[in-house]
Design an enzyme around this catalytic site. Structure first.
Site, PDB file in Angstrom:
ATOM      1  N   CYS A  21       1.790   0.107  -1.026  1.00  0.00           N
ATOM      2  CA  CYS A  21       0.712   0.555  -1.918  1.00  0.00           C
ATOM      3  C   CYS A  21       0.827   2.030  -2.284  1.00  0.00           C
ATOM      4  O   CYS A  21       0.151   2.483  -3.206  1.00  0.00           O
ATOM      5  CB  CYS A  21      -0.654   0.276  -1.284  1.00  0.00           C
ATOM      6  SG  CYS A  21      -0.928  -1.462  -0.957  1.00  0.00           S
ATOM      7  N   ASN A  70      -7.055  -5.110  -4.682  1.00  0.00           N
ATOM      8  CA  ASN A  70      -5.942  -4.208  -4.375  1.00  0.00           C
ATOM      9  C   ASN A  70      -4.651  -4.772  -4.971  1.00  0.00           C
ATOM     10  O   ASN A  70      -4.140  -5.795  -4.510  1.00  0.00           O
ATOM     11  CB  ASN A  70      -5.831  -4.073  -2.846  1.00  0.00           C
ATOM     12  CG  ASN A  70      -4.686  -3.191  -2.405  1.00  0.00           C
ATOM     13  OD1 ASN A  70      -3.830  -2.817  -3.201  1.00  0.00           O
ATOM     14  ND2 ASN A  70      -4.669  -2.870  -1.120  1.00  0.00           N
ATOM     15  N   HIS A 111      -5.926   5.104  -4.505  1.00  0.00           N
ATOM     16  CA  HIS A 111      -5.444   3.725  -4.397  1.00  0.00           C
ATOM     17  C   HIS A 111      -6.670   2.814  -4.253  1.00  0.00           C
ATOM     18  O   HIS A 111      -7.590   3.100  -3.488  1.00  0.00           O
ATOM     19  CB  HIS A 111      -4.530   3.596  -3.181  1.00  0.00           C
ATOM     20  CG  HIS A 111      -4.161   2.189  -2.852  1.00  0.00           C
ATOM     21  ND1 HIS A 111      -3.790   1.288  -3.832  1.00  0.00           N
ATOM     22  CD2 HIS A 111      -4.122   1.527  -1.669  1.00  0.00           C
ATOM     23  CE1 HIS A 111      -3.540   0.125  -3.251  1.00  0.00           C
ATOM     24  NE2 HIS A 111      -3.731   0.245  -1.952  1.00  0.00           N
TER      25      HIS A 111
HETATM   26  N1  ACO Z   1     -16.114 -12.782   5.240  1.00  0.00           N
HETATM   27  C1  ACO Z   1     -17.101 -12.807   6.136  1.00  0.00           C
HETATM   28  N2  ACO Z   1     -17.011 -12.257   7.374  1.00  0.00           N
HETATM   29  C2  ACO Z   1     -15.856 -11.650   7.670  1.00  0.00           C
HETATM   30  C3  ACO Z   1     -14.768 -11.597   6.786  1.00  0.00           C
HETATM   31  C4  ACO Z   1     -14.928 -12.186   5.518  1.00  0.00           C
HETATM   32  N3  ACO Z   1     -13.962 -12.201   4.564  1.00  0.00           N
HETATM   33  N4  ACO Z   1     -13.757 -10.926   7.360  1.00  0.00           N
HETATM   34  C5  ACO Z   1     -14.174 -10.567   8.592  1.00  0.00           C
HETATM   35  N5  ACO Z   1     -15.445 -11.013   8.772  1.00  0.00           N
HETATM   36  C6  ACO Z   1     -16.287 -10.842   9.945  1.00  0.00           C
HETATM   37  C7  ACO Z   1     -15.493 -10.571  11.215  1.00  0.00           C
HETATM   38  O1  ACO Z   1     -15.106 -11.764  11.829  1.00  0.00           O
HETATM   39  C8  ACO Z   1     -16.488  -9.788  12.036  1.00  0.00           C
HETATM   40  O2  ACO Z   1     -17.421 -10.696  12.623  1.00  0.00           O
HETATM   41  P1  ACO Z   1     -18.051 -10.397  14.079  1.00  0.00           P
HETATM   42  O3  ACO Z   1     -18.834  -9.115  13.929  1.00  0.00           O
HETATM   43  O4  ACO Z   1     -18.888 -11.613  14.310  1.00  0.00           O
HETATM   44  O5  ACO Z   1     -16.873 -10.247  15.000  1.00  0.00           O
HETATM   45  C9  ACO Z   1     -17.256  -8.968  11.005  1.00  0.00           C
HETATM   46  O6  ACO Z   1     -17.075  -9.661   9.749  1.00  0.00           O
HETATM   47  C10 ACO Z   1     -16.744  -7.563  10.855  1.00  0.00           C
HETATM   48  O7  ACO Z   1     -15.321  -7.603  10.794  1.00  0.00           O
HETATM   49  P2  ACO Z   1     -14.453  -6.294  10.586  1.00  0.00           P
HETATM   50  O8  ACO Z   1     -13.010  -6.680  10.614  1.00  0.00           O
HETATM   51  O9  ACO Z   1     -14.929  -5.225  11.520  1.00  0.00           O
HETATM   52  O10 ACO Z   1     -14.885  -5.876   9.096  1.00  0.00           O
HETATM   53  P3  ACO Z   1     -14.637  -4.542   8.349  1.00  0.00           P
HETATM   54  O11 ACO Z   1     -15.888  -3.897   7.975  1.00  0.00           O
HETATM   55  O12 ACO Z   1     -13.571  -3.691   9.030  1.00  0.00           O
HETATM   56  O13 ACO Z   1     -13.998  -5.078   6.981  1.00  0.00           O
HETATM   57  C11 ACO Z   1     -11.861  -5.214   5.948  1.00  0.00           C
HETATM   58  C12 ACO Z   1     -12.761  -5.797   7.016  1.00  0.00           C
HETATM   59  C13 ACO Z   1     -12.522  -5.419   4.595  1.00  0.00           C
HETATM   60  C14 ACO Z   1     -10.518  -5.935   5.991  1.00  0.00           C
HETATM   61  C15 ACO Z   1     -11.650  -3.685   6.218  1.00  0.00           C
HETATM   62  O14 ACO Z   1     -11.288  -3.477   7.559  1.00  0.00           O
HETATM   63  C16 ACO Z   1     -10.604  -3.063   5.327  1.00  0.00           C
HETATM   64  O15 ACO Z   1     -10.764  -2.965   4.129  1.00  0.00           O
HETATM   65  N6  ACO Z   1      -9.508  -2.553   5.907  1.00  0.00           N
HETATM   66  C17 ACO Z   1      -8.473  -1.874   5.126  1.00  0.00           C
HETATM   67  C18 ACO Z   1      -7.573  -2.899   4.473  1.00  0.00           C
HETATM   68  C19 ACO Z   1      -6.645  -2.293   3.456  1.00  0.00           C
HETATM   69  O16 ACO Z   1      -6.967  -1.325   2.792  1.00  0.00           O
HETATM   70  N7  ACO Z   1      -5.469  -2.892   3.304  1.00  0.00           N
HETATM   71  C20 ACO Z   1      -4.541  -2.552   2.285  1.00  0.00           C
HETATM   72  C21 ACO Z   1      -3.650  -1.432   2.639  1.00  0.00           C
HETATM   73  S1  ACO Z   1      -2.571  -1.027   1.328  1.00  0.00           S
HETATM   74  C22 ACO Z   1      -1.079  -1.982   1.367  1.00  0.00           C
HETATM   75  O17 ACO Z   1       0.004  -1.468   1.628  1.00  0.00           O
HETATM   76  C23 ACO Z   1      -1.107  -3.390   1.086  1.00  0.00           C
END
Ligand code: ACO
Length: 308
Positions: free
Chosen positions: A110, A263, A233
């Protein structure tokens, strides 16, 4: 100023097929409200073919630039999802345009577009006159559509920029880096699907982007108040908010296409640049900050004095 250059053409391309959060609700244990609240994403485009999207964006950017492909000195394509090990996707862009210069791909996930842009300015500094820089990725090809941790985040898209040496603007400064010890938190093996530790990626992204921008600002002898437009990004709006708040950049200065694109990896920053230009949000003389991060874990920031 490291390298004077102006942007003489730009364009973006998104595939037609839309997948909304409501669509994902039907196949995954998720909700539209959760996705919007945790990421800022409402929908994304899928079904894209990275070289074809790159060709479309490149042809449109060249049409805007109004110059012949024979006048290009180099074609760079940032991508990590193209469909052949070789040749490079840049070779297809070269063929479609009828160019007669060198052409190669850059894979920094990315961060790819920022890396390609800095590389382009570097070649302009060695005497090249015109360089075409493209970012194109189809993340829908490598996402596991049964995995709610990743399927909600990604989409397909491409953008292109034609740079020409000279003018009043150009690259002011840049910063690039890689935390290779963290590469296991985001990867995709050949023939397999994307694996990600989302929470860890979030933390590394905020920290590395903030540090990188601070280094770039310091090298430019600027502070956050000097930034007119911030093109981050497009990964998660909460990452953009966290970066803006830590740096003291008002969120209104950031360009956001994320809600409708998700993304798109190397496509994300050039799509956002084209979006901002088409809406009159970037003007000649503006100080534009670009910041990418991604698998590697790589990051890159560039401060550009805009000149078109
Ligand atoms: N829908 C509903 N609930 C969900 C989902 C979903 N899609 N995904 C996770 N949950 C739940 C989890 O199971 C967890 O439940 P629990 O509290 O009962 O255990 C709760 O929601 C919170 O989960 P987290 O993983 O802590 O959620 P977070 O707020 O961190 O959001 C996310 C997850 C959106 C993936 C976030 O961590 C994120 O955006 N991370 C960065 C990802 C990114 O930018 N990647 C690209 C990099 S660039 C490249 O090179 C490709």
């Amino acid at each position: 100023m490291i390298q004077p250059a102006r942007a003489i053409g730009w364009a973006s391309h998104l595939p037609d097929e839309v997948v909304t959060n409501d669509d994902l609700e039907r196949t995954l244990d998720t909700t539209d409200a959760w996705i919007r609240e945790r990421t800022g994403i409402s929908e994304r485009r899928v079904g894209g073919h990275p070289p074809s999207m790159a060709v479309t964006a490149a042809c449109e950017a060249m049409a805007v630039a109004g110059c012949e492909a024979s006048t290009l000195d180099l074609i760079l394509v940032a991508t990590s999802t193209t469909d052949q090990h070789l040749p490079a996707a840049a070779s297809r862009v070269h063929d479609a345009l009828g160019a007669n210069c060198g052409a190669f791909d850059i894979n920094a996930a990315c961060s790819g577009f920022v890396y390609a842009l800095v590389t382009a300015y570097g070649f302009l500094a060695t005497g090249m006159k015109r360089v075409l820089v493209v970012g194109s990725d189809a993340m829908s090809r490598i996402v596991d559509w049964q995995d709610r941790g990743t399927a909600i985040l990604f989409g397909d898209g491409a953008g292109a920029l034609v740079l020409e040496a000279g003018g009043d603007g150009g690259l002011v400064t840049y910063d690039m880096g890689t935390d290779s010890a963290s590469r296991h938190i985001l990867y995709c093996d050949v023939g397999s699907k994307l694996q990600m530790e989302g929470r860890e990626v979030f933390k590394v992204a905020v920290r590395s982007v903030v540090d990188s921008i601070q280094r770039a600002l310091k090298a430019a002898e600027m502070d956050a108040g000097d930034i007119d437009v911030f093109v981050p990004h497009q990964a998660n709006y909460r990452i953009v908010e966290a970066v803006c708040s830590r740096l003291g950049i008002p969120c209104e200065k950031s360009v956001n296409t994320l809600a409708h694109t998700g993304n798109t990896s190397a496509g994300s920053i050039p799509v956002a640049i084209a979006h901002a230009l088409e809406r009159g949000r970037i003007h000649d003389g503006d100080t534009v900050l670009l910041a990418g991060f991604g698998a590697g874990m790589s990051w890159g920031s560039a401060i550009v004095r805009w000149s078109a």
